[in-house]
Design a protein around this motif. Structure first.
Motif, mmCIF file in Angstrom:
data_model
loop_
_atom_site.group_PDB
_atom_site.id
_atom_site.type_symbol
_atom_site.label_atom_id
_atom_site.label_comp_id
_atom_site.label_asym_id
_atom_site.label_seq_id
_atom_site.Cartn_x
_atom_site.Cartn_y
_atom_site.Cartn_z
ATOM 1 N N ASP A 1 0.834 -1.213 0.000
ATOM 2 C CA ASP A 1 0.000 0.000 0.000
ATOM 3 C C ASP A 1 0.864 1.256 0.000
ATOM 4 O OD1 ASP A 1 -2.421 -1.336 -0.049
ATOM 5 O OD2 ASP A 1 -2.631 -1.383 2.149
ATOM 6 N N GLU A 2 1.980 1.212 0.728
ATOM 7 C CA GLU A 2 2.880 2.367 0.760
ATOM 8 C C GLU A 2 3.523 2.617 -0.596
ATOM 9 O OE1 GLU A 2 4.165 1.618 5.451
ATOM 10 O OE2 GLU A 2 5.689 1.689 3.868
ATOM 11 N N PHE A 3 3.608 1.559 -1.415
ATOM 12 C CA PHE A 3 4.136 1.688 -2.786
ATOM 13 C C PHE A 3 3.004 1.849 -3.804
ATOM 14 C CE2 PHE A 3 8.703 1.023 -2.861
ATOM 15 C CZ PHE A 3 8.968 0.492 -1.603
ATOM 16 N N ALA A 4 1.868 2.372 -3.345
ATOM 17 C CA ALA A 4 0.712 2.631 -4.211
ATOM 18 C C ALA A 4 0.193 1.365 -4.891
ATOM 19 C CB ALA A 4 1.052 3.693 -5.261
ATOM 20 N N GLY A 5 0.276 0.230 -4.176
ATOM 21 C CA GLY A 5 -0.333 -0.993 -4.675
ATOM 22 C C GLY A 5 0.564 -1.877 -5.516
ATOM 23 N N VAL A 6 1.797 -1.449 -5.776
ATOM 24 C CA VAL A 6 2.695 -2.248 -6.621
ATOM 25 C C VAL A 6 4.107 -2.228 -6.027
ATOM 26 C CG1 VAL A 6 3.652 -2.615 -8.916
ATOM 27 C CG2 VAL A 6 1.376 -1.588 -8.670
ATOM 28 N N LEU A 7 4.619 -3.410 -5.631
ATOM 29 C CA LEU A 7 6.010 -3.494 -5.202
ATOM 30 C C LEU A 7 6.913 -3.526 -6.427
ATOM 31 C CD1 LEU A 7 6.302 -6.093 -2.279
ATOM 32 C CD2 LEU A 7 6.570 -3.624 -2.161
ATOM 33 N N PRO A 8 7.986 -2.743 -6.435
ATOM 34 C CA PRO A 8 8.865 -2.705 -7.613
ATOM 35 C C PRO A 8 9.832 -3.887 -7.673
ATOM 36 C CG PRO A 8 9.665 -1.194 -5.948
ATOM 37 C CD PRO A 8 8.380 -1.749 -5.410
ATOM 38 N N PHE A 9 9.472 -5.019 -7.056
ATOM 39 C CA PHE A 9 10.285 -6.232 -7.101
ATOM 40 C C PHE A 9 9.382 -7.415 -6.768
ATOM 41 C CE2 PHE A 9 10.187 -6.127 -2.548
ATOM 42 C CZ PHE A 9 10.412 -4.799 -2.191
ATOM 43 N N ASP A 10 9.890 -8.624 -7.054
ATOM 44 C CA ASP A 10 9.103 -9.824 -6.738
ATOM 45 C C ASP A 10 9.782 -10.619 -5.625
ATOM 46 O OD1 ASP A 10 11.255 -11.058 -7.934
ATOM 47 O OD2 ASP A 10 10.182 -11.578 -9.776
ATOM 48 N N ASP A 11 9.418 -11.889 -5.461
ATOM 49 C CA ASP A 11 9.963 -12.680 -4.355
ATOM 50 C C ASP A 11 11.382 -13.178 -4.606
ATOM 51 O OD1 ASP A 11 8.315 -15.887 -5.008
ATOM 52 O OD2 ASP A 11 9.208 -14.406 -6.353
ATOM 53 N N LYS A 12 11.983 -12.791 -5.731
ATOM 54 C CA LYS A 12 13.382 -13.141 -6.000
ATOM 55 C C LYS A 12 14.344 -12.019 -5.628
ATOM 56 C CE LYS A 12 12.280 -16.422 -9.706
ATOM 57 N NZ LYS A 12 10.835 -16.372 -9.479
ATOM 58 N N VAL A 13 13.837 -10.975 -4.970
ATOM 59 C CA VAL A 13 14.648 -9.846 -4.569
ATOM 60 C C VAL A 13 15.690 -10.282 -3.531
ATOM 61 C CG1 VAL A 13 13.155 -9.128 -2.670
ATOM 62 C CG2 VAL A 13 14.495 -7.404 -3.896
ATOM 63 N N SER A 14 16.732 -9.490 -3.360
ATOM 64 C CA SER A 14 17.815 -9.849 -2.446
ATOM 65 C C SER A 14 17.357 -9.835 -0.991
ATOM 66 C CB SER A 14 18.984 -8.869 -2.606
ATOM 67 O OG SER A 14 18.645 -7.606 -2.056
ATOM 68 N N PRO A 15 18.001 -10.642 -0.138
ATOM 69 C CA PRO A 15 17.664 -10.659 1.293
ATOM 70 C C PRO A 15 17.838 -9.288 1.956
ATOM 71 C CG PRO A 15 19.014 -12.561 0.731
ATOM 72 C CD PRO A 15 19.004 -11.672 -0.475
ATOM 73 N N GLU A 16 18.801 -8.514 1.467
ATOM 74 C CA GLU A 16 19.050 -7.199 2.054
ATOM 75 C C GLU A 16 17.847 -6.270 1.870
ATOM 76 O OE1 GLU A 16 22.656 -9.367 1.591
ATOM 77 O OE2 GLU A 16 21.198 -8.787 0.041
ATOM 78 N N VAL A 17 17.258 -6.300 0.677
ATOM 79 C CA VAL A 17 16.088 -5.464 0.400
ATOM 80 C C VAL A 17 14.902 -5.921 1.246
ATOM 81 C CG1 VAL A 17 14.389 -4.786 -1.357
ATOM 82 C CG2 VAL A 17 16.827 -4.860 -1.922
ATOM 83 N N ILE A 18 14.728 -7.222 1.362
ATOM 84 C CA ILE A 18 13.629 -7.767 2.165
ATOM 85 C C ILE A 18 13.770 -7.338 3.622
ATOM 86 C CG2 ILE A 18 12.587 -9.890 3.046
ATOM 87 C CD1 ILE A 18 13.408 -11.207 0.367
ATOM 88 N N GLN A 19 14.981 -7.444 4.138
ATOM 89 C CA GLN A 19 15.217 -7.049 5.531
ATOM 90 C C GLN A 19 14.950 -5.561 5.721
ATOM 91 O OE1 GLN A 19 15.978 -8.800 8.311
ATOM 92 N NE2 GLN A 19 15.904 -6.890 9.459
ATOM 93 N N ALA B 1 13.367 -16.344 3.692
ATOM 94 C CA ALA B 1 12.506 -17.523 3.796
ATOM 95 C C ALA B 1 11.120 -17.145 4.307
ATOM 96 C CB ALA B 1 13.148 -18.551 4.715
ATOM 97 N N ALA B 2 11.065 -16.298 5.328
ATOM 98 C CA ALA B 2 9.781 -15.862 5.872
ATOM 99 C C ALA B 2 9.002 -15.048 4.840
ATOM 100 C CB ALA B 2 9.999 -15.049 7.140
ATOM 101 N N PHE B 3 9.705 -14.205 4.093
ATOM 102 C CA PHE B 3 9.073 -13.398 3.051
ATOM 103 C C PHE B 3 8.451 -14.285 1.978
ATOM 104 C CE2 PHE B 3 8.312 -9.759 0.485
ATOM 105 C CZ PHE B 3 8.674 -10.066 -0.826
ATOM 106 N N LYS B 4 9.193 -15.289 1.518
ATOM 107 C CA LYS B 4 8.684 -16.166 0.466
ATOM 108 C C LYS B 4 7.486 -16.986 0.956
ATOM 109 C CE LYS B 4 11.485 -18.204 -2.444
ATOM 110 N NZ LYS B 4 11.280 -17.458 -3.682
ATOM 111 N N ARG B 5 7.510 -17.419 2.226
ATOM 112 C CA ARG B 5 6.368 -18.154 2.772
ATOM 113 C C ARG B 5 5.114 -17.288 2.796
ATOM 114 N NH1 ARG B 5 10.186 -20.383 6.605
ATOM 115 N NH2 ARG B 5 9.633 -18.724 8.078
ATOM 116 N N ALA B 6 5.281 -16.038 3.243
ATOM 117 C CA ALA B 6 4.130 -15.141 3.337
ATOM 118 C C ALA B 6 3.601 -14.774 1.959
ATOM 119 C CB ALA B 6 4.517 -13.886 4.123
ATOM 120 N N VAL B 7 4.506 -14.523 1.013
ATOM 121 C CA VAL B 7 4.087 -14.221 -0.360
ATOM 122 C C VAL B 7 3.334 -15.412 -0.948
ATOM 123 C CG1 VAL B 7 4.930 -13.852 -2.714
ATOM 124 C CG2 VAL B 7 5.833 -12.474 -0.837
ATOM 125 N N GLY B 8 3.827 -16.624 -0.706
ATOM 126 C CA GLY B 8 3.143 -17.827 -1.184
ATOM 127 C C GLY B 8 1.740 -17.932 -0.626
#
Length: 278
Positions: free
Chosen positions: A227-245, A253-260
């Protein structure tokens, strides 16, 4: 006689301002300690046994008290900060003279009124001091099993090892560095899950719940960021761990589980290397 310990001593001599105590009623002058008059039990005479605690007064003299301190040397307890001064913080431990917690023994900046877990030790100059570094004071015989939920208080944070926790303010526990996702602060109380019990009795912990429960919370977190990115994340679940953190405070791993989970529920979709909220 032992500094920082409760012990039974005997009245050796009565004086106007109290009584002198020793290991025996015949103790010599060099091995006596004063119990002030206001604390002398009624009817005490030479040879009377009195249970006392030994510490040092404001003039650094060994003195006895019948008051009950919150802890003895080698023990730890939850104590309140009375004030913070030039040489450290001063803790209320049940005696007239407050207990010094030197700055070098603190694991966070302290403020008057807050509570800290502190151990009691005798420093190199022979004075009783407090420390927040209580790793060696904690018990290692916990009554917990893997999977149980416990409550703990953070007492130290290490970049190398992770987050050190006093489970139920008694037992030694650690949230390993790889599991320590998100913000942690010394003094914070957490609901934790036991993930392992080591041979030496120390507990491995996770601040997160079991995966199937945690995914719901993580999923809502992810939707909020989308929502903070106006409904579209500029990356998918293959993004680097640093960006996810950085963006979510989650492991990859937690990010990919939640996205799934969100994909399965039809609440998001992935296309063109972006994640869209439906």
């Amino acid at each position: 006689m032992e500094l920082g310990k409760k012990q039974t001593l005997y009245v050796v001599k009565k004086v106007e301002f109290g009584v002198y105590l020793g290991d025996s009623p015949e103790a010599g002058a060099e091995s006596r300690v004063l119990l002030p008059a206001k604390q002398v039990p009624e009817g005490a005479e030479k040879g009377t046994a009195i249970r006392v605690f030994l510490y040092k007064d404001s003039r650094d003299r060994l003195i006895a008290t019948t008051a009950e301190p919150a802890l003895q040397a080698g023990e730890f307890a939850l104590l309140k900060v009375k004030e913070v001064g030039r040489i450290g913080a001063f803790l209320d431990w049940g005696l007239e003279k407050d207990l010094l917690l030197p700055y070098r023994e603190q694991t966070k900046k302290l403020h008057a009124g807050e509570e800290v877990l502190a151990g009691l030790y005798v420093d190199k100059s022979g004075r009783l001091c407090a420390t927040m570094k209580i790793y060696h004071y904690l018990k290692t015989n916990p009554p917990y099993q893997i999977g149980e939920t416990v409550e703990g208080r953070i007492y130290e944070i290490s970049d190398r090892f992770g987050v050190f926790v006093a489970v139920e303010d008694q037992y030694s526990g650690l949230i390993p560095r790889k599991e320590a996702q998100g913000e942690f602060h010394v003094g914070a109380r957490l609901q934790l899950r036991v993930t392992g019990v080591k041979e030496d009795g120390k507990l491995d912990l996770a601040a997160r719940r079991k995966a199937y429960l945690q995914m719901d919370e993580d999923g809502e977190n992810i939707l909020g960021v989308i929502d903070e990115f106006a409904g579209v994340l500029p990356f998918d679940d293959k993004v680097s761990p640093e960006v996810i953190q950085r963006e979510f405070g989650l492991s990859k791993a937690a990010f990919k589980r939640a996205v799934g989970r969100l994909l399965k529920e039809g609440r998001i979709e992935i296309r063109d290397h972006r994640i869209y909220k439906k």
